[in-house]
Design a protein around this motif. Structure first.
Motif, short mmCIF file in Angstrom:
data_model
loop_
_atom_site.label_atom_id
_atom_site.label_comp_id
_atom_site.label_asym_id
_atom_site.label_seq_id
_atom_site.Cartn_x
_atom_site.Cartn_y
_atom_site.Cartn_z
N HIS A 86 35.39 32.56 48.02
CA HIS A 86 36.77 32.40 47.69
C HIS A 86 37.32 33.31 46.58
N ASP A 87 38.70 33.35 46.29
CA ASP A 87 39.20 34.31 45.38
C ASP A 87 38.39 33.77 43.80
N ASN A 88 38.32 34.68 43.21
CA ASN A 88 37.57 34.62 41.87
C ASN A 88 38.18 35.09 40.82
N VAL A 89 37.49 34.94 39.87
CA VAL A 89 37.96 35.37 38.35
C VAL A 89 37.38 36.59 38.18
N ASN A 90 37.86 37.62 37.82
CA ASN A 90 37.24 39.06 37.26
C ASN A 90 37.06 39.06 36.03
N LEU A 91 35.95 38.66 35.64
CA LEU A 91 35.37 38.73 34.14
C LEU A 91 35.40 39.97 33.53
N PHE A 92 36.01 40.26 32.28
CA PHE A 92 35.74 41.56 31.36
C PHE A 92 36.45 42.60 32.13
N GLN A 93 37.57 42.24 33.15
CA GLN A 93 38.28 43.30 34.02
C GLN A 93 39.71 43.24 33.29
N VAL A 94 40.33 44.50 32.88
CA VAL A 94 41.69 44.49 32.52
C VAL A 94 42.50 44.95 33.79
N THR A 95 43.80 44.16 33.81
CA THR A 95 44.55 44.40 34.93
C THR A 95 46.00 44.00 34.48
N GLY A 96 46.96 44.44 35.66
CA GLY A 96 48.27 43.85 35.17
C GLY A 96 49.09 44.42 36.50
N LEU A 97 50.52 44.35 36.22
CA LEU A 97 51.33 44.59 37.11
C LEU A 97 52.25 45.50 36.71
N ASN A 98 52.43 46.91 37.29
CA ASN A 98 53.35 47.88 36.75
C ASN A 98 54.79 47.56 37.08
N LYS A 99 55.66 48.58 36.53
CA LYS A 99 57.03 48.24 36.77
C LYS A 99 57.51 47.98 38.27
N ASP A 100 56.85 48.38 39.06
CA ASP A 100 57.15 48.01 40.54
C ASP A 100 56.42 46.89 40.98
N GLY A 101 55.76 45.98 40.16
CA GLY A 101 55.22 44.89 40.65
C GLY A 101 53.85 45.26 41.30
N GLN A 102 53.18 46.45 41.15
CA GLN A 102 52.06 46.77 41.62
C GLN A 102 50.77 46.34 40.88
#
Length: 286
Positions: free
Chosen positions: A188-204
């Protein structure tokens, strides 16, 4: 490691959609969980019951009894880990990342909880320690311990590139849970430990290199009897991210192991007043 904040003090801050008062299951007892986090083997508060290394680009599953602590570490430096969590007695109950990020936030911090899917809906674990707590928000809006994205998988890889590679996190997790009687469809959908992520200004969705150093860790307190499954991501520290067999080969140099330690609490006073969470009393009318 601290990251510069991108917050604009003059901008409007929308209110969270899900809010709770003190005493709500959304609000962890900080005194209780801080005391548990401060227990160590040296002060006699906890006893190591299991410890192992997950090799680069592989996966493993293991049980974590109720009331135990599970610590996941980057022993040799930055490495992303994709985590699944199941009720070990009834794996139909498992981690629900979408609701977890709605109830708390998009990236894990101390005292956040990971919740199970409907109709169970209860905390599976509570985060009690996080060596990357001070990372905050970096200059491009990235945060660490990601609940926004999900695992890499061979199906998307094949669709986007035509290449086949069988050591994606999805594949690693499927192999890891098979000895426990579970199938690929149970991943199933998971936690990505130690991973840096986000959404850019276009929501990507974007991914940045992991900030973890050798010895960084996150600790979870098991609220019920659990089965954990973890993949040491074949993208490694995400510093050379890409798709296709050639990309997987290039990312290999960025891959490192993950370490898992499971502890039993030795001092019963640490759990004074704590009870394992129950599912909501609501019953479906259908």
């Amino acid at each position: 490691m601290s990251a510069p904040s991108t917050d604009d003090a003059g901008s409007r801050q929308p209110q969270p959609a899900y809010q709770a008062s003190q005493g709500s299951p959304l609000v962890a007892d900080q005194k209780l969980y801080s005391a548990i986090a401060n227990s160590t083997t040296s002060n006699g508060g906890r006893e190591l019951t299991d410890s192992f290394i997950i090799s680069p680009r592989s996966g493993r599953a293991w049980t974590v009894p109720v009331g135990s602590i599970c610590r996941i570490t980057t022993p040799d430096g930055p490495q992303v880990g994709d985590l699944n969590i199941f009720n070990s007695h009834d794996p139909k109950e498992h981690l629900w990342t979408a609701r977890s990020r709605q109830l708390h936030r998009s990236h894990l911090v101390i005292y956040d909880r990971l919740w199970s899917n409907l109709p169970y809906l209860r905390p599976l674990v509570t985060v009690i320690a996080n060596s990357l707590e001070d990372y905050g928000v970096d200059g491009v809006g990235g945060r660490v311990h990601d609940l926004l994205g999900t695992r890499c998988d061979p199906y998307v890889n094949k669709m986007l590139t035509g290449a086949e590679f069988d050591f994606h996190c999805h594949s690693n997790l499927a192999r890891a849970i098979k000895p426990f009687g579970l199938a690929e469809s149970d991943v199933h959908d998971n936690v990505n430990l130690f991973q840096v992520t986000g959404l850019n200004k276009d929501g990507q969705y974007f991914i940045e290199p992991s900030p973890a150093k050798a010895g960084d860790y996150i600790e979870f307190f098991a609220e019920i009897d659990l089965l954990f499954a973890l993949s040491a991501c074949p993208a490694g520290d995400e510093s050379v991210f890409g798709w296709g067999a050639d990309a997987m080969e290039r990312m290999e140099k960025c891959c490192r192991p993950l370490k898992v330690d499971v502890y039993k609490l030795q001092d019963p006073q640490l759990l004074s007043g704590w009870t394992s969470p129950q599912c909501p009393s609501y019953k479906s009318k259908d």
